[in-house]
Design a protein around this motif. Structure first.
Motif, short mmCIF file in Angstrom:
data_model
loop_
_atom_site.label_atom_id
_atom_site.label_comp_id
_atom_site.label_asym_id
_atom_site.label_seq_id
_atom_site.Cartn_x
_atom_site.Cartn_y
_atom_site.Cartn_z
N MET A 124 0.80 -1.31 -0.09
CA MET A 124 0.06 0.05 -0.13
C MET A 124 0.83 1.32 -0.11
O MET A 124 1.81 1.32 0.70
CB MET A 124 -1.05 -0.01 1.18
N THR A 125 0.54 2.18 -0.77
CA THR A 125 1.10 3.67 -0.81
C THR A 125 0.60 4.52 0.28
O THR A 125 -0.49 3.89 0.98
CB THR A 125 1.06 4.30 -2.09
N ALA A 126 1.29 5.39 0.57
CA ALA A 126 0.86 6.51 1.95
C ALA A 126 -0.59 6.97 1.19
O ALA A 126 -1.51 6.99 2.19
CB ALA A 126 1.82 7.38 1.95
N ALA A 127 -0.57 7.09 0.08
CA ALA A 127 -2.08 7.66 -0.48
C ALA A 127 -3.26 6.66 -0.16
O ALA A 127 -4.18 7.02 0.08
CB ALA A 127 -1.87 8.09 -1.97
N ASP A 128 -2.88 5.19 -0.57
CA ASP A 128 -3.86 4.14 -0.17
C ASP A 128 -4.16 4.38 1.25
O ASP A 128 -5.46 4.29 1.70
CB ASP A 128 -3.30 2.85 -0.68
N LEU A 129 -3.37 4.41 2.05
CA LEU A 129 -3.56 4.34 3.50
C LEU A 129 -4.25 5.65 3.89
O LEU A 129 -5.27 5.35 5.06
CB LEU A 129 -2.22 4.25 4.52
N ARG A 130 -3.92 6.71 3.72
CA ARG A 130 -4.74 8.09 3.88
C ARG A 130 -6.16 7.81 3.37
O ARG A 130 -7.27 8.21 4.07
CB ARG A 130 -4.22 9.40 3.20
N ARG A 131 -6.57 7.39 2.30
CA ARG A 131 -7.79 7.03 1.69
C ARG A 131 -8.38 6.15 2.65
O ARG A 131 -9.70 6.29 2.98
CB ARG A 131 -7.80 6.48 0.35
N LEU A 132 -7.72 4.95 3.10
CA LEU A 132 -8.33 3.83 3.73
C LEU A 132 -8.79 4.58 5.13
O LEU A 132 -9.96 4.34 5.89
CB LEU A 132 -7.61 2.86 3.95
N ARG A 133 -7.84 5.42 5.62
CA ARG A 133 -8.23 6.14 7.00
C ARG A 133 -9.32 6.95 6.72
O ARG A 133 -10.28 7.18 7.63
CB ARG A 133 -7.13 6.99 7.41
N GLY A 134 -9.52 7.80 5.73
CA GLY A 134 -10.83 8.65 5.52
C GLY A 134 -11.90 7.67 5.36
O GLY A 134 -13.11 8.04 5.93
N PHE A 135 -12.07 6.60 4.72
CA PHE A 135 -13.06 5.89 4.82
C PHE A 135 -13.56 5.30 6.17
O PHE A 135 -14.78 5.21 6.28
CB PHE A 135 -12.90 4.40 3.75
N GLN A 136 -12.63 4.84 6.92
CA GLN A 136 -12.84 4.46 8.19
C GLN A 136 -13.71 5.38 9.14
O GLN A 136 -14.60 5.13 9.72
CB GLN A 136 -11.56 4.00 8.93
N HIS A 159 -13.53 -2.75 1.21
CA HIS A 159 -12.87 -4.05 0.77
C HIS A 159 -12.28 -3.86 -0.70
O HIS A 159 -11.27 -4.58 -0.81
CB HIS A 159 -14.12 -4.75 0.85
N ARG A 160 -12.88 -3.12 -1.44
CA ARG A 160 -12.34 -2.86 -2.92
C ARG A 160 -10.93 -2.35 -2.79
O ARG A 160 -9.99 -2.80 -3.51
CB ARG A 160 -12.98 -2.33 -3.83
N LEU A 161 -10.71 -1.34 -2.04
CA LEU A 161 -9.52 -0.65 -1.90
C LEU A 161 -8.28 -1.72 -1.47
O LEU A 161 -7.28 -1.48 -1.79
CB LEU A 161 -9.60 0.56 -0.86
N ILE A 162 -8.61 -2.33 -0.44
CA ILE A 162 -7.66 -3.23 0.24
C ILE A 162 -7.31 -4.20 -0.91
O ILE A 162 -6.00 -4.57 -0.78
CB ILE A 162 -8.12 -3.83 1.59
N VAL A 163 -8.28 -4.87 -1.46
CA VAL A 163 -7.97 -5.93 -2.33
C VAL A 163 -7.03 -5.09 -3.75
O VAL A 163 -5.94 -5.60 -3.98
CB VAL A 163 -9.08 -6.43 -3.12
N SER A 164 -7.22 -3.93 -4.13
CA SER A 164 -6.55 -3.34 -5.17
C SER A 164 -5.35 -2.93 -4.59
O SER A 164 -4.47 -2.73 -5.31
CB SER A 164 -7.16 -2.21 -5.72
#
Length: 246
Positions: A124-136, A159-164
């Motif tokens: 995961m990139t830092a951007a992916d993690l920021r997006r996931l944190r926002g979703f949470q 779920h889709r973000l984590i898989v992607s």
């Protein structure tokens, strides 16, 4: 001199006044069958069309404002996703919730998503993690507000973000195909008493493991998360009320 906007024929703005008027290229609307698929899928997922309900074409055509030809195409596409059952010379029906089949599907989902979570922890990139944190943050707020449908839409994106984020196209393709058959059951599970709040807390733990780049823990948490959802759905399907509806 700054560049000027051109259109389909790429003529500059100093075209003589005698030239015919230029038109922007119109964006075609979505095909009617695709629009019908989206509408019917939502109606099935959110319970407006119950398991085993007959799908009477003249009624649906009128309700959706389309002819029977795109409607039939939509029903075929939904049948491929496991949401509709086509029957020769009879009305199609909403696919019933089958406990045994759903158990197998949730097992498959658990394998795909838990393995993807393990890879995502590393990739995961830092951007992916920021997006996931926002979703949470969004799902926690939506759960507190009791906005189930809005919550579910964001939950699907998580779920889709984590898989992607596993950066493996083959996993993404397999997950997308499977998710189409499970989406109704996952929404159904959230309606079970206590499962919604439980699910939010599980997602929070998964996020923490991913932010810590702890793939082993993320994988373990996802196995439990998906398995627990499968248990709730199986128990609900086994209830007398669910058997009668299905």
């Amino acid at each position: 001199m700054s560049p000027t906007m051109t259109f389909d024929d790429d003529r500059p703005d100093d075209t003589p006044d005698t030239a015919p008027p230029r038109r922007r290229r119109a964006v075609p609307p979505p095909p009617l069958a695709d629009m019908a698929v989206d509408r019917l899928r939502d109606m099935i997922i959110y319970g407006d069309l119950a398991p085993s309900a007959r799908l009477i074409e003249p009624e649906l055509s009128e309700k959706l404002g389309i002819s029977r030809t795109p409607l039939r195409e939509a029903l075929k596409l939904l049948a491929a996703d496991g949401l509709v059952m086509l029957r020769p010379n009879r009305n199609a029906i909403v696919a019933p919730l089958d406990a045994a089949e759903l158990t197998h599907l949730f097992e498959a989902e658990g394998c795909i998503e838990s393995f993807a979570a393990r890879l995502a922890a590393e990739r995961m990139t830092a951007a992916d993690l920021r997006r996931l944190r926002g979703f949470q943050e969004k799902i926690e707020a939506l759960q507190g507000a009791g906005a189930l449908e809005e919550y579910f839409a964001i939950n699907q994106k998580i779920h889709r973000l984590i898989v992607s984020s596993a950066k493996n196209p083959a996993l993404v393709e397999a997950h997308d195909r499977l998710l189409g058959r499970l989406v109704r059951a996952r929404y159904f599970a959230l309606g079970a008493q206590g499962r919604w709040k439980e699910s939010v807390l599980e997602h929070r733990e998964i996020l923490s493991a991913l932010e810590a780049r702890d793939g082993k823990t993320a994988e373990h948490l996802f196995v439990h998360h998906v398995g627990r959802t499968g248990e709730v759905v199986a128990a609900a399907c086994a209830s007398p009320r669910a058997r009668q509806a299905g």
